[in-house]
Scaffold this active site. Structure first.
Site, PDB file in Angstrom:
ATOM      1  N   ASP A   1      -1.123   4.089   0.363  1.00 15.29           N
ATOM      2  CA  ASP A   1       0.022   5.862   0.214  1.00 15.29           C
ATOM      3  C   ASP A   1       1.169   5.273   0.176  1.00 15.29           C
ATOM      4  OD1 ASP A   1      -0.627   5.862   2.475  1.00 15.29           O
ATOM      5  OD2 ASP A   1      -1.253   8.908   2.072  1.00 15.29           O
ATOM      6  N   SER A   2       1.898   3.918   1.504  1.00 17.37           N
ATOM      7  CA  SER A   2       2.679   3.868   1.800  1.00 17.37           C
ATOM      8  C   SER A   2       3.799   3.671   1.001  1.00 17.37           C
ATOM      9  CB  SER A   2       2.141   3.103   3.689  1.00 17.37           C
ATOM     10  OG  SER A   2       2.021   1.836   2.875  1.00 17.37           O
TER      11      SER A   2
ATOM     12  N   ASP B   1      -5.725   3.254  -1.397  1.00 15.66           N
ATOM     13  CA  ASP B   1      -6.004   4.670  -0.806  1.00 15.66           C
ATOM     14  C   ASP B   1      -6.249   6.285  -1.575  1.00 15.66           C
ATOM     15  OD1 ASP B   1      -5.192   4.458   2.546  1.00 15.66           O
ATOM     16  OD2 ASP B   1      -3.015   4.371   2.357  1.00 15.66           O
TER      17      ASP B   1
ATOM     18  N   LYS C   1      -9.693   4.042   0.792  1.00 17.51           N
ATOM     19  CA  LYS C   1      -9.723   4.597   2.127  1.00 17.51           C
ATOM     20  C   LYS C   1      -8.652   6.020   1.859  1.00 17.51           C
ATOM     21  CE  LYS C   1      -5.580   3.151   4.396  1.00 17.51           C
ATOM     22  NZ  LYS C   1      -5.128   4.134   4.676  1.00 17.51           N
TER      23      LYS C   1
ATOM     24  N   GLU D   1      -8.332   9.254   4.907  1.00 16.66           N
ATOM     25  CA  GLU D   1      -7.841   9.906   6.217  1.00 16.66           C
ATOM     26  C   GLU D   1      -8.758  10.217   6.970  1.00 16.66           C
ATOM     27  OE1 GLU D   1      -3.312  10.405   6.428  1.00 16.66           O
ATOM     28  OE2 GLU D   1      -2.547   8.318   5.412  1.00 16.66           O
TER      29      GLU D   1
ATOM     30  N   GLU E   1      -4.600   3.463  13.794  1.00 14.75           N
ATOM     31  CA  GLU E   1      -3.283   3.063  13.771  1.00 14.75           C
ATOM     32  C   GLU E   1      -2.728   3.719  15.293  1.00 14.75           C
ATOM     33  OE1 GLU E   1      -1.819   4.737  10.056  1.00 14.75           O
ATOM     34  OE2 GLU E   1       0.471   4.433  10.925  1.00 14.75           O
TER      35      GLU E   1
HETATM   36  O1  KIV Z   1      -0.672   3.238   3.865  1.00 18.17           O
HETATM   37  C1  KIV Z   1      -0.511   2.560   4.356  1.00 18.17           C
HETATM   38  O2  KIV Z   1       0.203   1.411   4.273  1.00 18.17           O
HETATM   39  C2  KIV Z   1      -1.694   2.550   5.855  1.00 18.17           C
HETATM   40  C3  KIV Z   1      -1.686   1.605   6.655  1.00 18.17           C
HETATM   41  C4  KIV Z   1       0.014   1.631   6.827  1.00 18.17           C
HETATM   42  C5  KIV Z   1      -2.835   1.144   7.687  1.00 18.17           C
HETATM   43  O3  KIV Z   1      -2.810   3.380   6.043  1.00 18.17           O
END
Ligand code: KIV
Length: 262
Positions: free
Chosen positions: A42-43, A81, A110, A112, A179
């Site tokens: 989600d970055s 994510d 993934k 969090e 992280e």
């Molecule tokens: O969203 C993302 O890119 C991440 C990584 C920084 C692990 O969660």
């Protein structure tokens, strides 16, 4: 790489390399590279859409980018994510997000943290969807963390991270992103778990490493955290190519006869 390889890599002491990717053209390059797997993180809210946090990413946006990456990397193992709050509104909305992201082309998801949603993680896993955990600096909680800061610096916080890591393994996660934690904590957690840890700013004892593609290519000249290594001067390389194009257009040496139709 497939889901079974994650444990095999850890057992065989083989390091896992992961990179973020958000679009089809860079996915085609990654697919041809040696890298083990892709994270559609989600970055992308920050790296692709210019936001100052990951919070604006929603399920539809994640699905759109996962589908684009899948087209460019048809055989890669793709982790997607689950965006901000998508797993905090109850089981049904969480599973609707799972369905959309998996149907868009992810192999695993993934999410969090763990506090308050370990049962949702177990339910996703029992539904046949592999889950990667993510602890330490969890950017979706940036407002509560008070910024993008190293986590686990006190004994109490370090112990909590270890408990969370074990609880994620217990809930059925196949791997965990760590992280921005001190290297010693990265090492300790890695040694305690039977599933692999994938570090970003968590030292080199983790079972794998992940970086944001734009950061490691040096394309992001506004953001240089300590843990990023740049493998290319991407910003200047691209800028120079653009200027070169501008020059040849303006001096009328592009297009040449060879680049024109008779
Ligand atoms: O969203 C993302 O890119 C991440 C990584 C920084 C692990 O969660």
């Amino acid at each position: 790489m497939n889901i079974l390889d994650f444990k095999k890599y850890k057992a065989g002491n083989k390091v896992i390399s992961m990179i973020t990717c958000y679009d089809s053209w860079s996915a085609t390059i990654i697919e041809e590279s040696q890298l083990d797997c892709i994270l559609v993180g989600d970055s992308l809210a920050m790296a692709m859409h210019g936001h100052d946090s990951t919070l604006p990413a929603d399920t539809d946006l994640m699905a759109l980018h996962i589908a684009a990456v899948r087209k460019g990397a048809p055989t890669s193992f793709i982790v997607g994510d689950m965006p901000f709050l998508s797993f905090r509104k109850g089981l049904v909305p969480a599973m609707e997000t799972v369905e959309k992201l998996m149907k868009a082309g992810a192999n695993a998801l993934k999410l969090e943290g763990i506090d308050g949603h370990s049962e949702i993680i177990s339910h996703i896993v029992k539904s046949g969807v592999p889950v990667m955990g993510h602890i330490g600096l969890t950017p979706q909680s940036v407002n509560q963390l008070g910024g993008y800061k190293v986590q686990g610096k006190t004994d109490e916080k370090a112990q909590q991270l270890q408990k969370d890591a074990l609880a994620l393994e217990e809930a059925g996660c196949f791997a965990i992103v760590l992280e921005c934690v001190p290297s010693s904590i990265g090492k300790l957690i890695t040694e305690k778990l039977t599933i692999p840890t994938i570090g970003i700013g968590a030292g080199n004892s983790c079972d794998g490493q992940v970086l944001v593609l734009q950061d490691m290519l040096g394309l992001n000249n506004r953001f240089q955290p300590k843990f990023v290594r740049t493998f290319m001067e991407g910003f200047d390389t691209v800028k120079n190519a653009l200027n070169e194009y501008d020059n040849v257009v303006k001096e009328r040496s592009f297009p040449s006869n060879k680049e024109s139709y008779s």
